[in-house]
Design an enzyme around this catalytic site. Structure first.
Site, short mmCIF file in Angstrom:
data_model
loop_
_atom_site.label_atom_id
_atom_site.label_comp_id
_atom_site.label_asym_id
_atom_site.label_seq_id
_atom_site.Cartn_x
_atom_site.Cartn_y
_atom_site.Cartn_z
N ASP A 1 49.30 40.66 32.80
CA ASP A 1 49.12 40.68 31.21
C ASP A 1 50.29 40.25 30.60
OD1 ASP A 1 46.50 41.04 32.02
OD2 ASP A 1 46.68 43.18 31.69
N TYR B 1 52.46 48.50 41.71
CA TYR B 1 52.93 48.44 40.31
C TYR B 1 53.60 49.87 40.08
CZ TYR B 1 50.03 44.37 39.09
OH TYR B 1 49.42 42.88 38.89
#
Length: 304
Positions: free
Chosen positions: A66, A120
């Site tokens: 994003d 992540y």
């Protein structure tokens, strides 16, 4: 470029703060658009029409981060000429995007579908409760946060932590490591629906701060949809990094020159960010201390 060119996978690091996400968009600056523009400038592909670019044969990327999210091991793969090393790739890239490793992959390799695990890391500002630097708004109990992460680990349907309607069942591992006033939350899975990591971090943060009970995690993992008032919005994107993407049988060779270029480029960006943070901290400290203007200081209306 010949269609018979071998397929290569490239590791890409980027500072996502100045990009509108990874995936290319016609009217925004994105990481993918920057990569494709570099390949066009290298003559590897046609420029395409307007702000969009063609893609090389076999092109795919490991994931779509994003806006604001960074990466150290984003992976793109395509049929590449032999001369396109990471250091050559970097010749038409800005300092905020650096290619630092590459590896040959078999024909038919797909950077998205062949990824076996994605990891992540979220760098959460969370001073440990009870320490001098902690305050009531940000202090986190490590035990409570880790309890929440334990509840989230395993195979669950995460439909209450994403806006996606499909692909919400994932086998996930979530852990945390204390690094000073940061709690580094590491989340790994075979794939991630939209904003899952940031919503997960927001839920863990709420539990760690004592603003909600651990049982709320169980409710978020319940098959029934949660009502809006107990839903979880995503944590800010800037502290999130795509840390690793694993592929079975693929070995990446680090290009030492390209890696050093990346180290220098990100070092400069780090120093710039530290200077800005130091100025902000100084403003905060002076206001908090209630210091009066000292002799010789400029008054309202003086030019800097």
């Amino acid at each position: 470029m010949s269609a018979a060119a071998p397929t290569r996978a490239f590791r890409v690091a980027y500072d996502g703060r100045e990009y509108a996400g990874f995936q290319r968009q016609p009217h925004a600056t994105t990481v993918e658009g920057t990569l494709l523009r570099a390949l066009a400038e290298h003559g590897v592909l046609d420029r395409g029409d307007g702000p969009t670019h063609a893609t090389p044969p076999g092109y795919a990327a490991a994931g779509r981060t994003d806006a604001g999210v960074s990466a150290v091991a984003q992976t793109v793969a395509f049929e590449a000429p032999a001369w396109l090393t990471p250091r050559a790739f970097n010749g038409h890239l800005p300092g905020s995007v650096r290619v630092w490793a590459a590896g040959d992959v078999p024909d038919g390799f797909h950077a998205t579908h062949d990824a076996t695990r994605r990891t992540y890391r979220y760098h959460l500002y969370a001073p440990e409760a009870g320490t001098p630097e902690a305050d009531s708004r940000h202090a986190v109990s490590d035990d409570r946060a880790r309890d929440a992460l334990d509840r989230l680990s395993g195979r669950h349907d995460f439909h209450n932590l994403t806006s996606d309607d499909a692909g919400t069942v994932r086998d996930l591992t979530a852990t945390a490591t204390r690094e000073g006033d940061l709690l580094v939350v590491e989340v790994a899975a075979d794939g991630f629906p939209r904003a899952l990591v940031r919503r997960l971090v927001a839920a863990v943060r709420a539990v760690g701060r004592g603003r909600t009970e651990p049982a709320r995690i169980d409710r978020l993992l319940d098959p029934e949809p949660v009502p809006g008032e107990i839903g979880v919005g995503p944590a800010p994107p800037e502290p999130l990094v795509l840390w690793d993407v694993a592929y079975e049988g693929v070995a990446f060779d680090v290009d030492r020159e390209a890696a050093e270029s990346a180290r220098v480029a990100f070092g400069e960006r780090y120093r710039t960010a530290r200077q800005v943070a130091a100025a902000t901290e100084a403003i905060r400290d002076r206001i908090a201390g209630g210091t009066e203007d000292e002799p010789g200081e400029r008054r309202d209306g003086d030019a800097a």
